[in-house]
Design an enzyme around this catalytic site. Structure first.
Site, mmCIF file in Angstrom:
data_model
loop_
_atom_site.group_PDB
_atom_site.id
_atom_site.type_symbol
_atom_site.label_atom_id
_atom_site.label_comp_id
_atom_site.label_asym_id
_atom_site.label_seq_id
_atom_site.Cartn_x
_atom_site.Cartn_y
_atom_site.Cartn_z
ATOM 1 N N TYR A 17 0.801 -1.232 0.000
ATOM 2 C CA TYR A 17 0.000 0.000 0.000
ATOM 3 C C TYR A 17 0.832 1.280 0.000
ATOM 4 O O TYR A 17 0.286 2.367 -0.181
ATOM 5 C CB TYR A 17 -0.923 0.030 1.228
ATOM 6 C CG TYR A 17 -1.992 -1.027 1.201
ATOM 7 C CD1 TYR A 17 -3.040 -0.965 0.282
ATOM 8 C CD2 TYR A 17 -1.967 -2.086 2.104
ATOM 9 C CE1 TYR A 17 -4.031 -1.939 0.257
ATOM 10 C CE2 TYR A 17 -2.954 -3.062 2.086
ATOM 11 C CZ TYR A 17 -3.981 -2.981 1.162
ATOM 12 O OH TYR A 17 -4.957 -3.941 1.139
ATOM 13 N N HIS A 22 -4.263 6.273 -1.435
ATOM 14 C CA HIS A 22 -4.901 6.353 -0.115
ATOM 15 C C HIS A 22 -3.880 6.680 0.978
ATOM 16 O O HIS A 22 -4.256 7.067 2.079
ATOM 17 C CB HIS A 22 -5.587 5.013 0.191
ATOM 18 C CG HIS A 22 -6.949 5.136 0.787
ATOM 19 N ND1 HIS A 22 -7.685 6.303 0.809
ATOM 20 C CD2 HIS A 22 -7.744 4.205 1.396
ATOM 21 C CE1 HIS A 22 -8.854 6.078 1.401
ATOM 22 N NE2 HIS A 22 -8.909 4.820 1.763
ATOM 23 N N ASN A 70 -9.823 1.950 7.906
ATOM 24 C CA ASN A 70 -11.139 2.079 8.535
ATOM 25 C C ASN A 70 -11.100 1.919 10.052
ATOM 26 O O ASN A 70 -12.128 2.006 10.712
ATOM 27 C CB ASN A 70 -12.137 1.081 7.916
ATOM 28 C CG ASN A 70 -11.700 -0.356 8.066
ATOM 29 O OD1 ASN A 70 -10.567 -0.636 8.463
ATOM 30 N ND2 ASN A 70 -12.586 -1.283 7.755
ATOM 31 N N ASN A 116 -13.246 6.548 4.917
ATOM 32 C CA ASN A 116 -13.381 5.627 6.050
ATOM 33 C C ASN A 116 -12.450 5.942 7.210
ATOM 34 O O ASN A 116 -12.777 5.682 8.363
ATOM 35 C CB ASN A 116 -13.178 4.182 5.593
ATOM 36 C CG ASN A 116 -14.342 3.690 4.759
ATOM 37 O OD1 ASN A 116 -15.464 4.156 4.927
ATOM 38 N ND2 ASN A 116 -14.079 2.771 3.850
#
EC number: 3.1.1.29
Length: 195
Positions: A17, A22, A70, A116
């Site tokens: 990631y 994000h 989240n 989120n």
């Protein structure tokens, strides 16, 4: 305005990631840590990577939650509660779909806009939305059904350059925030657009 005592960069953990859109909030906190000459260290008590930095003589905690996006509020809530930091003293940096790459803006309060990470932070701060945000533009895929794949994807090289330029300008504006005030920091950052 309250002094900022905690700066949070939102991200998903894991090597896969690191370069995804994000994680733009984490890129900003990593750059802040670098210019402050501090290392972010894993701290299980706060469910994240943390550092204590000094910006223009003022103490500030840096945090990148290592929960999934989240669950970001778990880390923010734990650190804020321990150090008695109020929502008004928190700045959360996050990726922003509604702004193009190359733009970043400070904002106080507001909803979560479907993000989120913000949603969980608001919930863990007892539904207090009155914290500062640094919105880092990543652009929108144009179709709401493609948002998940888009934010978890890597930006093309040109877009990434624009995002990096906005992150660098946000760091410079954060120095102004600590040296002077939020109004001057906003004036500087909000007039910037990387080309």
């Amino acid at each position: 305005m309250s002094e900022i005592k905690l700066i949070v960069g939102l991200a998903n953990p894991g090597a896969e990631y690191v370069q995804t859109r994000h994680n733009a909030g984490a890129w900003y906190v990593e750059e802040l840590a670098r210019i402050c000459g501090v290392s972010l260290v894993a701290d299980s008590k706060y469910f994240g990577l943390t550092a204590r930095a000094v910006l223009h003589g003022k103490d500030v905690r840096l945090l990148i939650p290592t929960t999934y996006m989240n669950l970001s509020g778990k880390a923010v809530g734990a650190l804020a509660n321990f150090f008695r930091i109020t929502p008004e003293e928190i700045l959360v940096a996050h990726d922003e779909l509604d702004m193009p790459p190359g733009v970043a803006k400070f904002k106080l309060g507001g909803g979560h806009g479907g993000h989120n990470g913000l949603k969980d932070i608001i919930a863990k701060l007892a539904n207090d939305k009155n914290f500062y945000r640094l919105r880092i533009g990543i652009g929108h895929p144009g179709d709401k059904n493609k948002v998940s794949g888009y934010v978890l994807g890597k930006a093309p090289a040109k877009e990434q350059e624009l995002i990096n330029a906005a992150v660098d300008e946000a760091v410079r504006s954060t120095e102004i925030l600590f040296k002077e005030d939020m109004v001057k920091a906003m004036t500087r950052l909000h007039s910037f657009k990387a080309e």
